[in-house]
Design an enzyme around this catalytic site. Structure first.
Site, mmCIF file in Angstrom:
data_model
loop_
_atom_site.group_PDB
_atom_site.id
_atom_site.type_symbol
_atom_site.label_atom_id
_atom_site.label_comp_id
_atom_site.label_asym_id
_atom_site.label_seq_id
_atom_site.Cartn_x
_atom_site.Cartn_y
_atom_site.Cartn_z
ATOM 1 N N CYS A 87 2.772 0.253 6.552
ATOM 2 C CA CYS A 87 3.888 0.953 6.368
ATOM 3 C C CYS A 87 4.231 1.965 5.211
ATOM 4 C CB CYS A 87 5.135 -0.171 6.488
ATOM 5 S SG CYS A 87 6.901 0.815 7.187
ATOM 6 N N HIS A 196 3.357 -4.136 10.735
ATOM 7 C CA HIS A 196 3.297 -5.005 9.781
ATOM 8 C C HIS A 196 2.418 -6.233 10.073
ATOM 9 C CE1 HIS A 196 6.009 -3.417 6.804
ATOM 10 N NE2 HIS A 196 6.627 -2.761 7.914
ATOM 11 N N GLU A 198 1.202 -8.288 8.249
ATOM 12 C CA GLU A 198 1.679 -9.687 7.184
ATOM 13 C C GLU A 198 2.790 -10.418 7.845
ATOM 14 O OE1 GLU A 198 4.222 -6.285 5.759
ATOM 15 O OE2 GLU A 198 2.379 -6.823 6.811
#
Length: 227
Positions: A87, A196, A198
């Protein structure tokens, strides 16, 4: 020896803690790196996390690109150091000219926060080797300036050389050219991804476990890298 993956914190970083946790869940050692410190402390790879570095003033990632830590990361990346930008991290990599193109305001001018399907195309980079080519994965997306743009010649080259890491499926959330969600450099050690991963590493909090593959990939890559 456990791979040491640095996670940078800039003023305004939001997802540095999540990125560090993803490294640990994958089996690596997360090393916290500070934006004002040029020393990378001997890490084997680096993650530039999501957020709003330096408040997104000027342009997203434009100030972070000049942080002291980035001088070392740019030099390292050009020498083969694996770097993943997520991002805002992707925006920083483009500003630093480690990746081509730019990330601009979403075409509809609205912030998008949703679970997003992707197709992984480049499954041989340092950060994607745990995936199969054309594998579909589900990870969260949250951005207001996630529209990937580049000139036609650059887009053609990325496609022809297999450097489009992932594309959006089931709807383009931001108007990115050719549905691009992530790209890599020629060497495959630097990857930028707008969604994302994660946030998709554990069943309790993510829409899937698909994001973990990016972090297991770097550990596999480092384990096979020559000393």
């Amino acid at each position: 020896m456990t791979a040491r993956v640095g996670v940078v914190t800039f003023p305004g970083s939001l997802d540095d803690g999540d990125a560090a946790r993803a490294v640990r869940v994958a089996g690596g050692e997360a090393v916290r790196l500070w934006h004002g410190d040029a020393d990378l402390h001997g890490v084997d790879a680096v993650v530039l996390p999501g957020g709003f570095s330096y408040g997104d003033y000027l342009r997203t990632g434009a100030i972070a690109r000049f942080a002291p830590v980035m001088e070392s990361i740019i030099d390292g990346a050009r020498g083969g150091l694996p770097v993943l930008g997520i991002c805002n991290g992707f925006q920083i990599l483009c500003e630093a000219h480690l990746l081509p193109g730019a990330l601009t305001r979403n075409s509809h001018l609205h912030f998008r926060n949703r679970d997003q399907w992707l197709r992984v195309h480049a499954a041989s980079t340092a950060w994607t080797n745990s995936f199969e080519a054309d594998q579909e994965i589900l990870v969260p997306l949250k951005s207001g300036e996630g529209r990937y743009v580049a000139d036609a010649a650059t887009l053609d080259e990325l496609a022809a050389t297999g450097r489009i890491v992932a594309t959006y499926l089931r709807g383009n959330p931001n108007g990115s050219e050719r549905d691009i969600a992530g790209v890599t450099n020629e060497a495959g050690n630097v990857v930028g991804l707008m969604p994302h991963p994660e946030h998709a590493i554990e069943a309790l909090t993510g829409p899937s476990l698909d994001g973990l593959g990016f972090f297991t990939s770097i550990l596999k890559h480092l384990a096979g890298a020559p000393a």
